[in-house]
Design a protein around this motif. Structure first.
Motif, PDB file in Angstrom:
ATOM      1  N   GLN A  60       0.822  -1.222   0.000  1.00  0.00           N
ATOM      2  CA  GLN A  60       0.000   0.000   0.000  1.00  0.00           C
ATOM      3  C   GLN A  60       0.854   1.270   0.000  1.00  0.00           C
ATOM      4  O   GLN A  60       0.400   2.326  -0.428  1.00  0.00           O
ATOM      5  N   SER A  61       2.094   1.181   0.470  1.00  0.00           N
ATOM      6  CA  SER A  61       2.954   2.368   0.455  1.00  0.00           C
ATOM      7  C   SER A  61       3.769   2.466  -0.838  1.00  0.00           C
ATOM      8  O   SER A  61       4.524   3.414  -1.032  1.00  0.00           O
ATOM      9  N   ASN A  62       3.636   1.474  -1.720  1.00  0.00           N
ATOM     10  CA  ASN A  62       4.369   1.501  -2.995  1.00  0.00           C
ATOM     11  C   ASN A  62       3.448   1.548  -4.211  1.00  0.00           C
ATOM     12  O   ASN A  62       3.874   1.279  -5.330  1.00  0.00           O
ATOM     13  N   THR A  63       2.203   1.876  -3.977  1.00  0.00           N
ATOM     14  CA  THR A  63       1.236   1.993  -5.071  1.00  0.00           C
ATOM     15  C   THR A  63       1.573   3.193  -5.944  1.00  0.00           C
ATOM     16  O   THR A  63       2.103   4.189  -5.453  1.00  0.00           O
ATOM     17  N   THR A  64       1.256   3.103  -7.240  1.00  0.00           N
ATOM     18  CA  THR A  64       1.429   4.242  -8.145  1.00  0.00           C
ATOM     19  C   THR A  64       0.271   5.206  -7.924  1.00  0.00           C
ATOM     20  O   THR A  64      -0.893   4.808  -7.967  1.00  0.00           O
ATOM     21  N   PHE A  65       0.628   6.482  -7.693  1.00  0.00           N
ATOM     22  CA  PHE A  65      -0.409   7.452  -7.346  1.00  0.00           C
ATOM     23  C   PHE A  65      -0.643   8.484  -8.449  1.00  0.00           C
ATOM     24  O   PHE A  65       0.267   8.842  -9.193  1.00  0.00           O
ATOM     25  N   ILE A  66      -1.895   8.949  -8.520  1.00  0.00           N
ATOM     26  CA  ILE A  66      -2.266  10.087  -9.358  1.00  0.00           C
ATOM     27  C   ILE A  66      -2.593  11.213  -8.386  1.00  0.00           C
ATOM     28  O   ILE A  66      -3.379  11.020  -7.458  1.00  0.00           O
ATOM     29  N   TYR A  67      -1.984  12.388  -8.585  1.00  0.00           N
ATOM     30  CA  TYR A  67      -2.156  13.480  -7.621  1.00  0.00           C
ATOM     31  C   TYR A  67      -3.226  14.483  -8.035  1.00  0.00           C
ATOM     32  O   TYR A  67      -3.711  15.243  -7.217  1.00  0.00           O
ATOM     33  N   GLY A  68      -3.586  14.498  -9.304  1.00  0.00           N
ATOM     34  CA  GLY A  68      -4.609  15.429  -9.777  1.00  0.00           C
ATOM     35  C   GLY A  68      -5.960  14.773  -9.841  1.00  0.00           C
ATOM     36  O   GLY A  68      -6.280  13.858  -9.083  1.00  0.00           O
ATOM     37  N   ALA A  69      -6.760  15.220 -10.799  1.00  0.00           N
ATOM     38  CA  ALA A  69      -8.120  14.692 -10.927  1.00  0.00           C
ATOM     39  C   ALA A  69      -8.156  13.414 -11.750  1.00  0.00           C
ATOM     40  O   ALA A  69      -9.193  12.773 -11.864  1.00  0.00           O
ATOM     41  N   GLY A  70      -7.014  13.026 -12.354  1.00  0.00           N
ATOM     42  CA  GLY A  70      -6.997  11.827 -13.198  1.00  0.00           C
ATOM     43  C   GLY A  70      -7.565  12.115 -14.578  1.00  0.00           C
ATOM     44  O   GLY A  70      -7.949  13.241 -14.896  1.00  0.00           O
ATOM     45  N   GLU A  71      -7.601  11.092 -15.424  1.00  0.00           N
ATOM     46  CA  GLU A  71      -8.089  11.272 -16.794  1.00  0.00           C
ATOM     47  C   GLU A  71      -9.616  11.159 -16.853  1.00  0.00           C
ATOM     48  O   GLU A  71     -10.222  10.418 -16.103  1.00  0.00           O
ATOM     49  N   HIS A  72     -10.192  11.906 -17.809  1.00  0.00           N
ATOM     50  CA  HIS A  72     -11.644  11.819 -18.003  1.00  0.00           C
ATOM     51  C   HIS A  72     -11.991  10.463 -18.632  1.00  0.00           C
ATOM     52  O   HIS A  72     -11.273   9.984 -19.513  1.00  0.00           O
ATOM     53  N   PRO A  73     -13.088   9.848 -18.221  1.00  0.00           N
ATOM     54  CA  PRO A  73     -13.506   8.587 -18.851  1.00  0.00           C
ATOM     55  C   PRO A  73     -13.731   8.775 -20.355  1.00  0.00           C
ATOM     56  O   PRO A  73     -14.156   9.850 -20.797  1.00  0.00           O
ATOM     57  N   GLU A  74     -13.443   7.718 -21.137  1.00  0.00           N
ATOM     58  CA  GLU A  74     -13.535   7.817 -22.600  1.00  0.00           C
ATOM     59  C   GLU A  74     -14.967   7.993 -23.098  1.00  0.00           C
ATOM     60  O   GLU A  74     -15.175   8.402 -24.235  1.00  0.00           O
ATOM     61  N   ASN A  75     -15.951   7.682 -22.258  1.00  0.00           N
ATOM     62  CA  ASN A  75     -17.345   7.815 -22.707  1.00  0.00           C
ATOM     63  C   ASN A  75     -17.905   9.219 -22.472  1.00  0.00           C
ATOM     64  O   ASN A  75     -19.081   9.471 -22.660  1.00  0.00           O
ATOM     65  N   THR A  76     -17.046  10.158 -22.028  1.00  0.00           N
ATOM     66  CA  THR A  76     -17.486  11.540 -21.816  1.00  0.00           C
ATOM     67  C   THR A  76     -16.946  12.431 -22.938  1.00  0.00           C
ATOM     68  O   THR A  76     -15.975  12.074 -23.616  1.00  0.00           O
ATOM     69  N   ARG A  77     -17.564  13.591 -23.136  1.00  0.00           N
ATOM     70  CA  ARG A  77     -17.109  14.532 -24.162  1.00  0.00           C
ATOM     71  C   ARG A  77     -15.662  14.962 -23.891  1.00  0.00           C
ATOM     72  O   ARG A  77     -14.836  15.011 -24.806  1.00  0.00           O
ATOM     73  N   ALA A  78     -15.365  15.265 -22.617  1.00  0.00           N
ATOM     74  CA  ALA A  78     -14.008  15.706 -22.262  1.00  0.00           C
ATOM     75  C   ALA A  78     -12.976  14.616 -22.568  1.00  0.00           C
ATOM     76  O   ALA A  78     -11.878  14.903 -23.075  1.00  0.00           O
ATOM     77  N   GLY A  79     -13.325  13.359 -22.292  1.00  0.00           N
ATOM     78  CA  GLY A  79     -12.403  12.245 -22.567  1.00  0.00           C
ATOM     79  C   GLY A  79     -12.183  12.050 -24.051  1.00  0.00           C
ATOM     80  O   GLY A  79     -11.046  11.838 -24.512  1.00  0.00           O
ATOM     81  N   GLN A  80     -13.248  12.132 -24.841  1.00  0.00           N
ATOM     82  CA  GLN A  80     -13.133  11.972 -26.304  1.00  0.00           C
ATOM     83  C   GLN A  80     -12.349  13.128 -26.931  1.00  0.00           C
ATOM     84  O   GLN A  80     -11.553  12.922 -27.855  1.00  0.00           O
ATOM     85  N   ASP A  81     -12.563  14.356 -26.414  1.00  0.00           N
ATOM     86  CA  ASP A  81     -11.825  15.518 -26.928  1.00  0.00           C
ATOM     87  C   ASP A  81     -10.328  15.386 -26.666  1.00  0.00           C
ATOM     88  O   ASP A  81      -9.502  15.743 -27.514  1.00  0.00           O
ATOM     89  N   ALA A  82      -9.979  14.878 -25.486  1.00  0.00           N
ATOM     90  CA  ALA A  82      -8.563  14.701 -25.139  1.00  0.00           C
ATOM     91  C   ALA A  82      -7.897  13.711 -26.096  1.00  0.00           C
ATOM     92  O   ALA A  82      -6.770  13.940 -26.570  1.00  0.00           O
TER      93      ALA A  82
END
Length: 646
Positions: free
Chosen positions: A330-352
């Motif tokens: 648990q102390s060696n997990t890979t972390f994301i510090y921001g909001a992460g990526e938008h899901p691909e089924n959303t407009r924001a994810g598809q635009d990215a």
């Protein structure tokens, strides 16, 4: 999320300096238009600049003379703005205008165009916070009602539970007006979490009331006895949760304080509601409970304790084998510090995805250095251009040329690059907004700039996330220690024992470590805010199961042997703990399913899984520990008065 960094964070200080020195802000969104000519792109640029809330628009014509044929332009510079007949226009959306502006931009560019960037993430988060909370609540309330109907003998009792807690949730949401503003994460998570965590208090009270109604004719007397009987369990449960959430308020990263204040306020209001409002409500309408009685849908768990205790040795061995790898993982997990990526089924994810397919990864950051001599600036720019993962650098010395005096050019050109004190250099990175590559590049740029100048400042989304990582890692240790210490003190006072708090904390903390280790073994990156919050929330919320179980065992242990007491406790309390765990778990999994925000979704998954793991540990591991350490518990508990036999 950047708003919650402390004011002395380097990236926040850099933003303040740039706002003081330059009129032209840093772009926080990109508009990608496919299949356009240069003239058409310029027309769209003009339309974008006319939208209220967009403070600046930048494109190819700001960095090169478009009367010169494109074939003669620098390929690297050109490819950042125009390639494959697609234009990438940088815009700056003003704070608090994100939702309105992104909607206007979508209307302008249609389905074919794409909009990406930090401002888009903010807009999506703000829009979804209210809608998704309501959607989650609409799914959750029927599930909780079904669970409560199955666990009670009256059709109306679940309505009393939900009314008492619902009133406190509404008051809690209303009192947020005195805070001025709350995070979208708090808005999404706090009300549902308050419901799940504090519903136990109402269940404890009304179950006791139901028991005393069978023994006492007068409902008021039955309620007085029920309040007296259930108060210790309610106060202990509320106190551990209260102090656990209080630890969050001491986080340097402000999101913890934001959520912590809301949850602490919520627990207090729920406690007051259950102790004052619920008894009054029940006594006014107790006849409705009598009139709406139904048969018991789930049979009593008689004899389960005997079967569970047969598994005590295998359960302990399994946990002992898992606990060390889980703690390390648990102390060696890979972390994301921001909001992460938008899901691909959303407009924001598809635009990215659409933007990345044509222009690749491009994360901008701004470097501010003293506006001294252009020769030094030119050397620095060349060295930064040579760094790995740098796709381009835009500064005065490579747009106008180091040999051209700024006073020879129009102010609209020079003001982009120079203030009275600083030169502004924009760096385009071929990296994600965060991760090892992005953070390594930030360190390299800082190191390179510091080798030329004493006074340098770096800002941008990646730099903010870099600062976030540095700050939240410090918070993690402090918050975890504070949570464990405060919960241990509450348990110490509740049970007047040195050993019981240790046994309970080992049980729940093991479930926390196993929960947080799963992302490491499944190679799934974990949103760090989720990791940080769940470490506290799971311990504070699920230690209630252990309190309810141990309190019952402790009383029975004064009348019978350890093995008999533990078997009877499992028979009597398994269902109550299961009800509580199933509600908390449902809350978590519904947040995970319904939220498109990676932070909220991550908290939901960890909470749902954590509640189930805590339930398993309390049912299978805690009984084994209580029996094995029975002698130690007796000797380290004040006035234990344990049954000695004949």
């Amino acid at each position: 999320m950047a708003d919650y960094l402390p004011d002395d964070a380097p990236s926040i200080e850099a933003v303040d300096i740039m706002q003081e020195e330059f009129d032209e802000p840093m772009p926080n969104a990109n508009v990608m238009i496919p299949d356009v000519t240069i003239a058409e792109a310029l027309d769209i640029k003009e339309q974008l600049s006319e939208i209220d809330g967009i403070s600046s628009v930048m494109w190819l014509d700001d960095v090169m003379d478009l009367t010169v044929p494109l074939e003669m332009a620098d390929d690297e510079m050109l490819s950042s703005y125009y390639q494959d007949d697609a234009a990438l226009i940088s815009i700056t959306i003003e704070e608090e205008q994100e939702v309105a502006v992104t909607n206007e931009v979508y209307d302008l560019i249609g389905e074919e165009g794409a909009l990406t960037g930090e401002a888009v993430t903010t807009a999506v988060s703000q829009q979804m916070a209210g809608d998704e909370s309501m959607y989650a609540a609409l799914l959750l309330v029927p599930i909780i009602i079904i669970i409560l109907i199955l666990s009670t003998n009256s059709w109306i009792e679940p309505v009393f539970f939900l009314t008492a807690i619902g009133v406190s949730i509404l008051i809690n949401l209303g009192t947020n007006i005195f805070l001025g503003e709350v995070s979208f994460i708090t808005q999404s998570v706090a009300p549902i979490l308050q419901l799940a965590v504090s519903l136990d208090y109402a269940i404890f009270l009304l179950h006791s009331f139901s028991d005393y109604r069978k023994k006492v004719d007068d409902p008021t007397t039955a309620m007085k006895l029920a309040m007296k009987r259930s108060f210790p369990a309610i106060i202990a449960s509320a106190s551990t949760t209260f102090f656990g959430f209080m630890a969050l308020t001491f986080m340097e990263f402000g999101i913890g304080s934001d959520l912590g204040i809301n949850l602490v306020k919520g627990i207090l209001l729920s406690f007051i509601s259950v102790i004052i409002f619920l008894p009054a409500l029940t006594l006014m309408f107790y006849k409705w409970i009598d009139k709406t009685q139904h048969r018991q849908f789930i049979p009593d768990f008689k004899g389960v304790g005997k079967r569970v205790m047969k598994l005590r040795i295998p359960s302990l061995i399994l946990v002992m084998l898992l606990i060390v790898p889980a703690f390390l993982a648990q102390s060696n997990t890979t972390f994301i510090y921001g909001a992460g990526e938008h899901p691909e089924n959303t407009r924001a994810g598809q635009d990215a995805i659409a933007t990345e397919e044509i222009f690749g990864k491009e994360t901008p950051m701004v470097l501010l250095v003293p506006a001294e001599d252009r020769g030094t600036e030119e050397e620095l720019v060349r060295e930064i251009e040579a760094l790995d993962n740098v796709s381009g650098v835009m500064s005065y010395v490579n747009v106008a040329g180091a040999a051209v005096p700024p006073e020879y050019l129009d102010e609209s050109v020079t003001d982009q690059f120079y203030s009275d004190h600083y030169a502004r250099i924009t760096i385009f990175a071929e990296t994600e907004t965060e991760g090892d590559a992005a953070f390594s590049l930030i360190e390299e740029v800082k190191e390179t700039a510091d080798s030329y100048y004493d006074d340098t400042h770096l800002l941008g989304e990646s730099v903010t996330l870099y600062d976030m990582r540095e700050i939240v890692q410090k918070d993690n240790t402090f918050v975890n220690i504070m949570t464990v210490v405060t919960v241990a003190l509450v348990l110490l006072i509740t049970f007047r024992s040195l050993s019981i708090p240790v046994v309970l904390l080992i049980t729940i903390q093991a479930s926390v470590w196993i929960n947080l280790a799963i992302p490491y073994f499944t190679d799934a990156p974990l949103v760090y805010i989720g990791y940080l919050l769940i470490s506290t929330i799971q311990l504070a919320a699920t230690v209630d199961y252990g309190i309810l179980f141990t309190e019952n065992y402790y009383k029975l242990r004064q009348e019978m042997t350890a093995l008999e007491a533990i078997k009877k406790t499992i028979d009597e309390k398994l269902f109550a703990i299961f009800v509580s765990a199933s509600i908390l778990s449902s809350v978590g999994f519904i947040l995970w399913i319904t939220s498109t925000n990676p932070v909220v979704s991550s908290i939901g998954l960890l909470l749902g899984r954590g509640a189930l793991l805590a339930f398993i540990m309390v049912v299978f591991v805690l009984p084994a520990l209580l029996v094995i350490f029975d002698k130690v518990i007796e000797k380290t508990t004040w006035k234990a008065n344990f049954y000695k036999g004949k």
